[in-house]
Write a protein that holds these residues in place. Structure first.
Motif, mmCIF file in Angstrom:
data_model
loop_
_atom_site.group_PDB
_atom_site.id
_atom_site.type_symbol
_atom_site.label_atom_id
_atom_site.label_comp_id
_atom_site.label_asym_id
_atom_site.label_seq_id
_atom_site.Cartn_x
_atom_site.Cartn_y
_atom_site.Cartn_z
ATOM 1 N N GLU A 11 0.699 -1.201 0.131
ATOM 2 C CA GLU A 11 0.014 -0.109 0.061
ATOM 3 C C GLU A 11 0.743 1.186 0.105
ATOM 4 O O GLU A 11 0.682 2.163 -0.912
ATOM 5 C CB GLU A 11 -0.773 -0.015 1.227
ATOM 6 C CG GLU A 11 -1.674 1.133 1.434
ATOM 7 C CD GLU A 11 -2.579 0.883 2.739
ATOM 8 O OE1 GLU A 11 -2.950 2.133 2.921
ATOM 9 O OE2 GLU A 11 -2.848 -0.077 3.412
ATOM 10 N N ILE A 12 1.797 1.265 0.727
ATOM 11 C CA ILE A 12 2.647 2.520 0.840
ATOM 12 C C ILE A 12 3.764 2.865 -0.258
ATOM 13 O O ILE A 12 3.614 3.915 -0.741
ATOM 14 C CB ILE A 12 3.609 2.277 2.114
ATOM 15 C CG1 ILE A 12 3.062 2.206 3.303
ATOM 16 C CG2 ILE A 12 4.849 3.124 2.145
ATOM 17 C CD1 ILE A 12 3.891 1.808 4.370
ATOM 18 N N LEU A 13 3.925 1.558 -0.942
ATOM 19 C CA LEU A 13 4.867 1.640 -2.060
ATOM 20 C C LEU A 13 3.754 2.185 -3.320
ATOM 21 O O LEU A 13 4.117 3.046 -4.223
ATOM 22 C CB LEU A 13 5.545 0.385 -2.644
ATOM 23 C CG LEU A 13 6.449 -0.101 -1.864
ATOM 24 C CD1 LEU A 13 6.960 -1.393 -2.229
ATOM 25 C CD2 LEU A 13 7.666 1.029 -1.577
ATOM 26 N N LEU A 23 12.718 0.286 -3.825
ATOM 27 C CA LEU A 23 12.941 0.329 -2.364
ATOM 28 C C LEU A 23 14.230 -0.207 -2.054
ATOM 29 O O LEU A 23 14.885 0.146 -1.177
ATOM 30 C CB LEU A 23 11.761 -0.089 -1.781
ATOM 31 C CG LEU A 23 11.630 -0.394 -0.135
ATOM 32 C CD1 LEU A 23 12.064 1.259 0.444
ATOM 33 C CD2 LEU A 23 10.584 -0.641 0.482
ATOM 34 N N SER A 24 14.405 -1.445 -2.791
ATOM 35 C CA SER A 24 15.777 -2.240 -2.350
ATOM 36 C C SER A 24 16.916 -1.661 -2.501
ATOM 37 O O SER A 24 17.813 -1.344 -1.735
ATOM 38 C CB SER A 24 15.679 -3.454 -3.244
ATOM 39 O OG SER A 24 17.020 -4.133 -3.257
ATOM 40 N N GLY A 32 14.187 -9.485 -2.452
ATOM 41 C CA GLY A 32 13.736 -10.836 -2.184
ATOM 42 C C GLY A 32 13.312 -10.913 -0.773
ATOM 43 O O GLY A 32 12.042 -11.306 -0.393
ATOM 44 N N SER A 33 13.947 -10.095 -0.008
ATOM 45 C CA SER A 33 13.729 -10.051 1.336
ATOM 46 C C SER A 33 12.360 -9.045 1.343
ATOM 47 O O SER A 33 11.546 -9.045 2.494
ATOM 48 C CB SER A 33 14.541 -9.248 2.312
ATOM 49 O OG SER A 33 15.757 -10.182 2.311
ATOM 50 N N ILE A 34 12.446 -8.116 0.807
ATOM 51 C CA ILE A 34 11.219 -6.910 0.946
ATOM 52 C C ILE A 34 9.943 -7.793 0.395
ATOM 53 O O ILE A 34 8.897 -7.507 1.028
ATOM 54 C CB ILE A 34 11.449 -5.830 -0.337
ATOM 55 C CG1 ILE A 34 12.423 -5.066 0.495
ATOM 56 C CG2 ILE A 34 10.304 -5.189 -0.338
ATOM 57 C CD1 ILE A 34 13.217 -3.736 -0.445
ATOM 58 N N ALA A 54 14.317 4.448 4.941
ATOM 59 C CA ALA A 54 14.451 4.793 3.420
ATOM 60 C C ALA A 54 13.227 5.503 3.167
ATOM 61 O O ALA A 54 13.089 6.222 2.542
ATOM 62 C CB ALA A 54 14.861 3.465 2.519
ATOM 63 N N LEU A 55 11.970 5.077 3.779
ATOM 64 C CA LEU A 55 10.754 5.748 3.407
ATOM 65 C C LEU A 55 10.372 6.823 4.269
ATOM 66 O O LEU A 55 9.364 7.436 3.855
ATOM 67 C CB LEU A 55 9.471 4.638 3.447
ATOM 68 C CG LEU A 55 9.622 3.324 2.567
ATOM 69 C CD1 LEU A 55 8.752 2.355 2.895
ATOM 70 C CD2 LEU A 55 9.371 3.807 1.140
#
Length: 70
Positions: A11-13, A23-24, A32-34, A54-55
């Motif tokens: 939702e945020i992205l 974002l990565s 992959g972790s995200i 980061a956000l």
């Protein structure tokens, strides 16, 4: 009291017009972790803090938290 907790990252992205790949790159967290975090399958604490930083939001903002009272 029970809590239902689910990630809000997708939702945020979407609100910011960002991809997981962007974002990565911004956070240094592997894509992959995200993806695993967004699917609520697994996450590491350090990644949560890196993503939130980061956000420019709090770690708590990465989640929707609902209190379930029965």
């Amino acid at each position: 009291m029970n809590l239902q907790i689910k990630p809000r990252l997708n939702e945020i992205l979407t609100e910011r017009g960002m991809t997981q790949k962007q974002l990565s790159e911004l956070s240094g967290v592997p894509q992959g972790s995200i993806s695993r975090f967004d699917k609520n399958s697994r996450h590491e604490d350090i990644h949560l803090f890196s993503i939130a930083k980061a956000l420019g939001i709090s770690v708590e903002s990465l989640f929707e938290i609902v209190v379930i009272t029965e």
